[in-house]
Design a protein around this motif. Structure first.
Motif, PDB file in Angstrom:
ATOM      1  N   ARG B  13       0.721  -1.084   0.049  1.00  0.00           N
ATOM      2  CA  ARG B  13      -0.178  -0.043  -0.028  1.00  0.00           C
ATOM      3  C   ARG B  13       0.823   1.192  -0.169  1.00  0.00           C
ATOM      4  O   ARG B  13       0.624   2.028  -0.592  1.00  0.00           O
ATOM      5  CB  ARG B  13      -0.874  -0.077   1.061  1.00  0.00           C
ATOM      6  CG  ARG B  13      -2.405   0.341   1.028  1.00  0.00           C
ATOM      7  CD  ARG B  13      -3.182   0.461   2.090  1.00  0.00           C
ATOM      8  NE  ARG B  13      -3.643  -0.757   2.351  1.00  0.00           N
ATOM      9  CZ  ARG B  13      -4.317  -1.179   3.534  1.00  0.00           C
ATOM     10  NH1 ARG B  13      -4.242  -0.122   4.543  1.00  0.00           N
ATOM     11  NH2 ARG B  13      -4.746  -2.399   3.641  1.00  0.00           N
ATOM     12  N   TYR B  14       1.929   1.379   0.884  1.00  0.00           N
ATOM     13  CA  TYR B  14       2.817   2.397   0.746  1.00  0.00           C
ATOM     14  C   TYR B  14       3.340   2.669  -0.331  1.00  0.00           C
ATOM     15  O   TYR B  14       3.599   3.646  -0.981  1.00  0.00           O
ATOM     16  CB  TYR B  14       3.896   1.981   1.991  1.00  0.00           C
ATOM     17  CG  TYR B  14       4.958   3.002   1.803  1.00  0.00           C
ATOM     18  CD1 TYR B  14       6.288   2.609   1.357  1.00  0.00           C
ATOM     19  CD2 TYR B  14       4.764   4.287   2.537  1.00  0.00           C
ATOM     20  CE1 TYR B  14       7.259   3.597   1.667  1.00  0.00           C
ATOM     21  CE2 TYR B  14       6.136   5.049   2.591  1.00  0.00           C
ATOM     22  CZ  TYR B  14       7.164   4.770   2.026  1.00  0.00           C
ATOM     23  OH  TYR B  14       8.428   5.646   2.066  1.00  0.00           O
ATOM     24  N   SER B  15       4.010   1.608  -1.071  1.00  0.00           N
ATOM     25  CA  SER B  15       4.599   1.788  -2.499  1.00  0.00           C
ATOM     26  C   SER B  15       3.499   2.235  -3.468  1.00  0.00           C
ATOM     27  O   SER B  15       4.018   3.003  -4.307  1.00  0.00           O
ATOM     28  CB  SER B  15       5.291   0.457  -2.770  1.00  0.00           C
ATOM     29  OG  SER B  15       4.389  -0.527  -3.110  1.00  0.00           O
ATOM     30  N   LEU B  16       2.382   1.909  -3.284  1.00  0.00           N
ATOM     31  CA  LEU B  16       1.242   2.317  -4.335  1.00  0.00           C
ATOM     32  C   LEU B  16       1.311   3.818  -4.267  1.00  0.00           C
ATOM     33  O   LEU B  16       1.161   4.481  -5.171  1.00  0.00           O
ATOM     34  CB  LEU B  16       0.109   1.864  -4.198  1.00  0.00           C
ATOM     35  CG  LEU B  16      -0.170   0.491  -4.930  1.00  0.00           C
ATOM     36  CD1 LEU B  16      -1.585  -0.056  -4.606  1.00  0.00           C
ATOM     37  CD2 LEU B  16      -0.174   0.657  -6.328  1.00  0.00           C
ATOM     38  N   ILE B 164      12.396  -0.477 -15.023  1.00  0.00           N
ATOM     39  CA  ILE B 164      12.649  -0.304 -13.685  1.00  0.00           C
ATOM     40  C   ILE B 164      11.356  -0.317 -12.808  1.00  0.00           C
ATOM     41  O   ILE B 164      11.429  -0.998 -11.803  1.00  0.00           O
ATOM     42  CB  ILE B 164      13.068   1.319 -13.315  1.00  0.00           C
ATOM     43  CG1 ILE B 164      14.934   1.461 -13.917  1.00  0.00           C
ATOM     44  CG2 ILE B 164      13.091   1.765 -12.133  1.00  0.00           C
ATOM     45  CD1 ILE B 164      15.158   2.821 -14.233  1.00  0.00           C
ATOM     46  N   ILE B 165      10.269   0.263 -13.461  1.00  0.00           N
ATOM     47  CA  ILE B 165       9.060   0.251 -12.655  1.00  0.00           C
ATOM     48  C   ILE B 165       8.669  -1.473 -12.558  1.00  0.00           C
ATOM     49  O   ILE B 165       8.319  -1.732 -11.480  1.00  0.00           O
ATOM     50  CB  ILE B 165       7.704   0.987 -13.537  1.00  0.00           C
ATOM     51  CG1 ILE B 165       8.105   2.527 -13.322  1.00  0.00           C
ATOM     52  CG2 ILE B 165       6.715   0.653 -12.974  1.00  0.00           C
ATOM     53  CD1 ILE B 165       7.354   3.323 -13.938  1.00  0.00           C
ATOM     54  N   LEU B 169       7.955  -3.472  -9.033  1.00  0.00           N
ATOM     55  CA  LEU B 169       6.709  -4.016  -8.851  1.00  0.00           C
ATOM     56  C   LEU B 169       7.038  -5.530  -8.356  1.00  0.00           C
ATOM     57  O   LEU B 169       6.523  -5.952  -7.588  1.00  0.00           O
ATOM     58  CB  LEU B 169       5.758  -3.966 -10.058  1.00  0.00           C
ATOM     59  CG  LEU B 169       4.854  -3.137  -9.943  1.00  0.00           C
ATOM     60  CD1 LEU B 169       4.039  -2.623 -11.468  1.00  0.00           C
ATOM     61  CD2 LEU B 169       3.755  -3.494  -8.767  1.00  0.00           C
ATOM     62  N   ILE B 170       7.745  -6.048  -9.230  1.00  0.00           N
ATOM     63  CA  ILE B 170       8.107  -7.299  -9.064  1.00  0.00           C
ATOM     64  C   ILE B 170       8.739  -7.813  -7.756  1.00  0.00           C
ATOM     65  O   ILE B 170       8.379  -8.593  -6.882  1.00  0.00           O
ATOM     66  CB  ILE B 170       8.814  -8.226 -10.060  1.00  0.00           C
ATOM     67  CG1 ILE B 170       8.048  -8.238 -11.556  1.00  0.00           C
ATOM     68  CG2 ILE B 170       9.367  -9.643  -9.797  1.00  0.00           C
ATOM     69  CD1 ILE B 170       8.945  -8.793 -12.771  1.00  0.00           C
ATOM     70  N   ALA B 174       7.269  -9.751  -4.451  1.00  0.00           N
ATOM     71  CA  ALA B 174       8.194 -10.827  -3.696  1.00  0.00           C
ATOM     72  C   ALA B 174       8.330 -10.798  -2.305  1.00  0.00           C
ATOM     73  O   ALA B 174       8.039 -11.502  -1.445  1.00  0.00           O
ATOM     74  CB  ALA B 174       9.583 -10.956  -4.423  1.00  0.00           C
ATOM     75  N   VAL B 175       8.908  -9.375  -2.172  1.00  0.00           N
ATOM     76  CA  VAL B 175       9.108  -9.096  -0.882  1.00  0.00           C
ATOM     77  C   VAL B 175       7.914  -9.204  -0.105  1.00  0.00           C
ATOM     78  O   VAL B 175       7.863  -9.665   1.384  1.00  0.00           O
ATOM     79  CB  VAL B 175       9.728  -7.791  -0.532  1.00  0.00           C
ATOM     80  CG1 VAL B 175       9.622  -7.196   0.740  1.00  0.00           C
ATOM     81  CG2 VAL B 175      11.227  -7.425  -1.172  1.00  0.00           C
ATOM     82  N   SER B 176       6.842  -8.527  -0.564  1.00  0.00           N
ATOM     83  CA  SER B 176       5.412  -8.698   0.216  1.00  0.00           C
ATOM     84  C   SER B 176       5.021 -10.219   0.378  1.00  0.00           C
ATOM     85  O   SER B 176       4.510 -10.508   1.893  1.00  0.00           O
ATOM     86  CB  SER B 176       4.401  -8.064  -0.854  1.00  0.00           C
ATOM     87  OG  SER B 176       4.349  -6.660  -0.219  1.00  0.00           O
TER      88      SER B 176
END
Lengths: 225, 457
Positions: B13-16, B164-165, B169-170, B174-176
Motif C-alpha cells: 500500500r505504501y509503495s502504491l 525499472i518500474i 513491482l516484481i 516478492a518481498v510482500s
C-alpha cells in the motif's frame, strides 16, 4: 463388613470409623499410603475407602499397585480432588466409585453398601424382579402384577438403577450420576420429579408401595418387610 | 497469495502511494537527460560552423568579397547539402553563391527549415546569419543527427523506465509475499495457541529482521503464558485440598452433632441451618473451582464429535417433567436431518445447557414457556435457549456473566450467581460466542460454535 479407611486427616478418619462401626462394620484406619497397601495385601478386606492425597504413597498409586497385584477388592475414593479429570483418572486406574469431600455421611454409607454387594463379575442380567414388579431389560418393558406399564427413557433408567440396588439406599447424587451422567448438582428437582412420576406409574395404582424415601439419605426400592 | 492479501499488505500500500512520485522522478530525470544531450549536440554543431565561419572571415578580410564568393561556392560543393548548407546574399537578398535559397528570418543562432530539394519536405537545420561587409552569409548544419539521437534516447529512457518500474513491482510483490508468508505463519501459530495448543511456538528465521525479533518476543510471552497456566492449575489443586479439608471437618462435626443422641429440637434446627450453609458453601466452591479450571486450561484434549441436537433432546427430556411440575412448558423441536455436530466436551456442554434451562425455570413464573433449539447455520452451529419470563434488562446483560452477580429481585437463593459465569467459561473454552438478548419478552441465550469440520481440535 471389614472396611479399611485410608485417610490422613485424623478427624475425617475418626468420623468415618465411628459412623461405620455404629452400623455394625469392622473398621481399620491407616494414615499412610504404604500402610494402606501393606494392610490390603496381607489382610482380608471387603472394601477400601481411599483418600487420594496421603503421605507415603498417594491413593492412586496404592490402587494401581493393588490392582496389578491382582487384588479385586472394591475401592471407594474419598477425596478433595473432585474435578472430572481426576475422577476419570481414579476410575480408569481401577477404582470403583468416587466421592468428593465434603460429603454427607449417608452418601458414604449408601455407596459403601452398594459397592460391597456388587457382583464381582458383570453378569448379563436380562430381568430384574422385586416383589411383583418385573423389569425386562431386553425389551425395555415394565410389568407389575401382570399389567404392562409404559415408561419413558429416563423413568426406565431410574427404575433400573433402583432395582439393581434393591434393598439398599440409593442417594440423589448416585442417581444423578448413574441415570443422567451428571457429575454436578443441577440445583433443580430433577431426581425428585422423576421419582414422583415413577411412583405415579408403578406405586400409586397398586396396593403396595415399592419406592421408599429415606429423609436426608435417598431412595430405596424394596418389597414390603 | 490472494490479490486481496497482496493489496492489503502495508508495504504494498505504501509503495502504491509512492509510485506516482517515483514515476515523476523518472520522467524528470529522463527529460533532463534529454535536454542536456540535445544541448551538447547542438553546441557541437555550433562549434563546427564557427570554425568554418572564422576561416571564411579570414578569406574575406585578406582577399576580398570575390574570394569570399568563391570560397562559399567551393564549400557548398564540397559538403553534402544534406549535412551542411551555406549561402551568400547581397544587400538586396539575391543569392550570390551557395545552396541556400533565401535568407532565413532568424536572430543569432537558431533552427530553421530548409528545402531538401526534389519536392522532398523541408528539413531542420541549425545555424546563423552573419554579415560580411555589405553581404550576408548563412551557414547551417542539419539537425537530423540530433533528432535521431533524441528519438533513440527517448525510446531508451522509456524502456528503461518501464523496466525499472516493472522490476520494482516484481520485487515488491516478492518481498510482500515473503513478509506476508512470515506474518501468516505468525498469525497461524497464535491462533493455534488460542485454540488450546499452548505448546506451539512461533518459528524464528535465521535472519534477524524485525519479524524475527517480534517472533522471539512473542515466544517469550507464550512461555510465560504456559508457565502461568501451569502455576494456576497447581494452585487450583492446592486450594482444592487446603480449603476442602476444613470444610470437610466442619461438615463432619456438624453432622456428628446433628445425629447425636438426645439432641433438643432448637440446637438441632440451628445445626441443620449450619449444615445447609456448609453444603451450599461447598457447592459454590466447587463451581468456582470448576470455572477456574476451565479457564486455566485451553486444550481441547477431552473434545469429541458430538451432536448438539442429541444433547439438547436429552436435556429436554430430563427437564420437561421438572418444568411441568412448576407449571411451565419446555419445548425442543427436533430436526432429524440436522444433528448440529460440533467438537466439544460432552460433560461441560451438558452442565452448560442444564444451567441455562434451570435458570429459565427458576426465574420464570408458572406459565413460562422455555424453548431449546439447535441448528446448523451457514458457517456456524447454533444452540439457543429462550424463555418468555422476566428476562434480563439490557444494562445488566454484561454484568450477569460476572461471578457472584445476582439479579435484583432474583429472590431464590439457590446457587450463588455462578451459573452464567460457568456458562461463559465453557463457551470461551469451546471458542463459541455467547449472546444474551431480549426475547421480547424474556431472555434469549444464543451460543454459536464452530462447525465440527473446520477449526476446533
Amino acid at each position: 463388613m471389614k472396611i479399611l479407611v485410608a485417610e490422613d486427616d485424623a478427624r475425617s478418619a475418626e468420623f468415618m470409623r465411628k459412623g461405620l462401626t455404629e452400623l455394625g462394620h469392622s473398621v481399620e484406619t491407616v494414615d499412610d499410603g504404604r500402610d494402606a497397601l501393606t494392610y490390603c495385601l496381607y489382610n482380608p478386606c471387603d472394601i477400601v475407602i481411599l483418600d487420594r492425597m496421603m503421605p507415603g504413597m498417594d491413593g492412586l498409586s496404592v490402587l494401581k499397585s493393588l490392582r496389578s497385584a491382582g487384588r479385586k477388592v472394591p475401592v471407594l475414593f474419598v477425596t478433595a480432588m473432585g474435578d472430572v479429570d481426576h475422577r476419570v483418572e481414579g476410575l480408569i486406574a481401577g477404582g470403583d466409585d468416587y466421592l468428593v469431600k465434603p460429603f454427607h455421611f449417608s452418601e458414604l454409607v449408601a455407596r459403601v453398601t452398594a459397592l460391597a454387594r456388587r457382583p464381582q463379575s458383570l453378569e448379563q442380567v436380562t430381568h430384574l424382579t422385586v416383589h411383583d414388579l418385573d423389569l425386562d431389560l431386553m425389551s425395555h418393558s415394565a410389568t407389575r402384577d401382570g399389567q404392562h406399564i409404559q415408561l419413558q427413557n429416563k423413568e426406565f433408567a431410574l427404575l433400573e438403577v433402583l432395582m439393581r440396588n434393591a434393598g439398599r439406599i440409593v442417594t440423589k447424587t448416585m442417581l444423578l450420576e448413574q441415570v443422567w451422567d451428571f457429575n454436578f448438582d443441577p440445583q433443580t428437582t430433577v431426581v425428585e420429579t422423576h421419582i414422583s412420576r415413577l411412583r405415579a406409574k408403578i406405586d400409586k395404582p397398586f396396593d403396595v408401595p415399592l419406592i421408599h424415601t429415606t429423609r436426608n439419605s435417598g431412595y430405596c426400592l424394596h418389597a414390603p418387610r | 497469495m490472494r490479490l486481496g492479501d497482496l493489496t492489503s499488505a502495508s508495504g504494498f500500500r505504501y509503495s502504491l502511494l509512492v509510485a506516482p512520485l517515483f514515476v515523476l522522478l523518472l520522467v524528470g530525470t529522463a527529460g533532463y537527460l534529454d535536454r542536456v544531450t540535445q544541448a551538447s549536440m547542438v553546441e557541437q554543431l555550433e562549434i563546427e560552423i564557427r570554425i568554418q565561419l572564422t576561416s571564411l572571415r579570414e578569406t574575406f578580410v585578406r582577399q576580398g568579397p570575390e574570394a569570399l564568393r568563391a570560397a562559399v561556392q567551393a564549400s557548398a560543393l564540397s559538403t553534402s547539402p544534406a549535412v551542411q548548407r551555406v549561402g551568400l546574399f547581397d544587400a538586396a537578398g539575391a543569392n550570390l553563391a551557395g545552396n541556400v535559397d533565401v535568407v532565413p528570418d532568424i536572430e543569432g543562432w537558431d533552427c530553421f527549415p530548409l528545402s531538401a530539394g526534389n519536392g522532398l519536405p523541408d528539413r531542420e537545420f541549425y545555424g546563423t546569419v552573419t554579415a560580411f561587409g555589405p553581404t550576408t552569409l548563412v551557414m547551417a548544419r542539419t539537425m537530423s543527427g540530433v533528432e535521431a539521437v533524441h528519438e533513440e534516447l527517448h525510446w531508451a529512457l522509456m524502456i528503461a523506465g518501464a523496466v525499472i518500474i516493472l522490476t520494482r513491482l516484481i520485487l515488491e510483490v516478492a518481498v510482500s509475499r515473503h513478509v506476508g508468508r512470515k506474518l501468516r505463519t505468525l498469525a497461524k501459530t497464535l491462533e493455534a495457541v488460542s485454540q488450546g495448543d499452548t505448546d506451539r511456538r512461533v518459528p524464528v528465521g535465521k535472519g534477524n529482521d524485525q519479524i524475527d525479533k517480534i517472533s522471539r518476543l512473542i515466544n517469550v510471552h507464550l512461555d510465560r503464558l504456559s508457565a502461568l497456566m501451569a502455576t494456576t492449575r497447581n494452585t487450583i489443586v492446592s486450594i482444592a485440598h487446603d480449603l476442602r479439608s476444613p470444610l470437610n471437618r466442619a461438615s463432619l462435626s456438624v453432622q456428628e452433632a446433628m445425629t447425636s443422641e438426645g439432641i433438643a429440637p432448637a440446637p438441632q434446627a440451628s445445626l441443620e441451618v449450619a449444615y445447609d450453609n456448609l453444603t451450599q458453601l461447598s457447592a459454590t466452591f466447587d463451581t468456582m473451582l470448576r470455572i477456574s479450571r476451565i479457564q486455566a486450561s485451553a486444550d481441547h484434549a477431552g473434545f469429541e464429535k458430538l451432536s448438539l441436537t442429541e444433547l439438547a433432546a436429552d436435556i429436554a427430556e430430563t427437564f420437561r417433567p421438572v418444568a411441568e411440575d412448576a407449571g411451565q412448558s419446555l419445548t425442543f423441536v427436533q430436526d432429524d436431518d440436522d444433528s448440529a455436530v460440533i467438537m466439544g466436551d460432552r460433560r461441560m456442554l451438558q452442565q452448560m445447557l442444564v444451567n441455562l434451562v434451570a435458570n429459565a425455570s427458576r426465574y420464570g413464573p408458572p406459565g413460562t414457556t422455555i424453548s431449546i433449539k439447535a441448528w446448523t447455520g451457514p458457517d456456524d452451529v447454533v444452540l439457543e435457549v429462550a424463555d418468555n419470563g422476566p428476562g434480563i434488562p439490557a444494562d445488566q446483560r454484561q454484568n450477569v456473566l460476572n461471578p457472584f452477580h445476582r439479579l435484583k429481585g432474583g429472590g431464590h437463593d439457590e446457587g450463588a450467581g455462578l451459573g452464567l459465569a460457568l456458562v461463559e467459561a465453557i463457551c470461551t473454552r469451546h471458542g463459541a460466542s455467547l449472546t444474551l438478548s431480549d426475547n421480547a419478552p424474556g431472555l434469549r441465550v444464543t451460543i454459536c460454535f464452530h462447525p465440527a469440520t473446520a477449526g476446533g481440535a
